[in-house]
Design a protein around this motif. Structure first.
Motif: not given
Length: 423
Positions: A184-190, A213-214, A232-236, A252-262
């Motif tokens: 699995l490369t994309k898990l989208l259950v927003a 998972l927003v 991981l590149e996108y984590f919301d 510390m994930i070197p590939s991470l581009i988008h991090l959304k924890l709001e």
């Protein structure tokens, strides 16, 4: 004698050429054979019959299907050219109206690689039989009004690379069996109604590049070893009920581009990674949490390679916002409502060159009359920031299309092309 043999060879050669030419013409003029297998056409026709015509029948791809034609030529159908099996079924936005039955003809399409039924009204549960489509690589069921628990049989889809279930009404926890989906490369259950924790089993999915998972009702703490998701590149996970620590391993994930924890309940120590190499992080959204404990950022200097902590203590008004300067690639930064009495100095952001969205609302903000921001900011939120004068630096922000400076104490009158002049 030799001339006789030569003549025979020439005659035989001419006959052979004539025969081959005739064969080619005959084959070329014969009608093409249907590629679609009978059992596959029957399954598709059965699936079509499960959805009665709606008032928007013109939008339904299935209305172009004809039972006496090759099903591999039908709208939304792609077949394997070697076997004639249906490999892809794409009926996105086809106005299908009805629930998926356990006996649906869909589950007879055993060789499906890709299934997209998004943006249809499939109101009902997702049957366990979805797990019988063992060759699925892509499953898209976004915006289908599905509800109930996600079936654990999803964990049987060992070849799955994309699982897209956004915008439904699923309840309960994410099945632990999802940890079996090693490809699995994309898990989208927003935008659903999921509850429960972020399962440690998800950390087995080391090929993941995107998790969204927003807007659910997930709670508890995040696992400490998030860095195992090394691609991981996108984590919301915004707009949930997560609490406790934001694990430093995320940063510390070197590939991470988008991090959304709001808009969660994170309320303790925040440790922003170890910057031994330049961060790729472009989006960082922390707004609307309860970060009220000491906040540390660990920086590994290039000379000594020794980690040193920089402390933010929101209880003692010692927040050092300059630590964000180590996130050089940021284009989106939301640190609104940080539950701190510390002052945010806007001069900090004059060092960023790529910021396009900046949200500082509900923090105390200060800026000088000579402030100049070089980044092409398009959206700026400074609501409830105790500002008493119109920000003059806005005159140079030619890319600005969204500005929120509401709920401040700005006085004076508007002057076209200049900002505000004081009375």
């Amino acid at each position: 004698m030799h001339s006789c043999c030569a003549r025979k060879i020439i005659v035989w050669s001419l006959c052979l050429i004539f025969y081959l030419s005739h064969s080619i013409l005959v084959c070329g003029s014969s009608p093409p054979k249907h590629l679609c297998r009978q059992d596959q056409r029957d399954a598709l026709w059965e699936f079509k019959s499960e959805f009665p015509l709606s008032g928007m029948a013109a939008d339904e791809k299935t209305q172009t299907w004809r039972n006496n034609s090759d099903c591999c030529s039908w709208d939304g159908i792609t077949c394997d050219p070697k076997t004639g099996n249906v490999a892809e079924l794409n009926l996105w936005g086809s106005s299908l109206n009805g629930s998926l039955r356990s006996s649906s003809g869909l589950f007879k399409l055993q060789y499906l690689h890709s299934l997209n039924l998004g943006s249809n009204n499939l109101a009902g549960i997702l049957p366990d039989f979805i797990g019988d489509l063992k060759y699925l690589r892509v499953l898209r069921l976004s915006g289908c009004n599905l509800f109930g628990k996600l079936p654990s049989s999803l964990g049987n889809l060992s070849d799955l690379t994309v699982l897209e279930l956004d915008g439904n009404g699923f309840t309960g926890e994410l099945p632990v069996s999802l940890g079996n989906l090693k490809q699995l490369t994309k898990l989208l259950v927003a935008s659903s109604k999921l509850s429960g924790n972020f399962h440690h089993a998800l950390l087995n999915l080391t090929e993941l590049t995107a998790i969204n998972l927003v807007s659910n009702q997930l709670e508890g703490t995040l696992p400490s070893n998030m860095s195992s998701l090394s691609k991981l590149e996108y984590f919301d996970i915004g707009s949930n009920l997560f609490s406790g620590f934001v694990p430093s391993s995320l940063f510390m994930i070197p590939s991470l581009i988008h991090l959304k924890l709001e808009r969660n309940h994170f309320n303790s120590l925040l440790e922003i990674g170890n910057f031994s190499s330049p961060s790729k992080l472009q989006t960082l959204s922390l707004g609307g949490n309860r970060l009220s404990g000491p906040i540390r950022i660990y920086i590994k200097t290039s000379r000594s390679l020794v980690s040193r902590p920089l402390f933010w203590d929101t209880l003692r008004d010692e927040v050092d916002f300059s630590t964000f300067l180590h996130l050089k690639s940021l284009t989106f930064l939301d640190i609104s409502t940080l539950n701190t009495r510390s002052i945010v100095d806007m001069s900090l952001f004059s060092h960023f060159e790529s910021l396009s969205l900046l949200s500082l609302s509900r923090n105390t903000v200060k800026f000088s009359s000579t402030l100049h921001l070089v980044s092409p900011i398009g959206s700026l939120a400074l609501a409830s920031c105790n500002i008493s004068e119109f920000p003059k630096f806005l005159r140079t922000q030619t890319s600005l299309f969204n500005l929120d400076i509401s709920q401040n104490q700005i006085k004076g009158k508007y002057q076209r092309g200049y900002g505000v002049s004081q009375d």
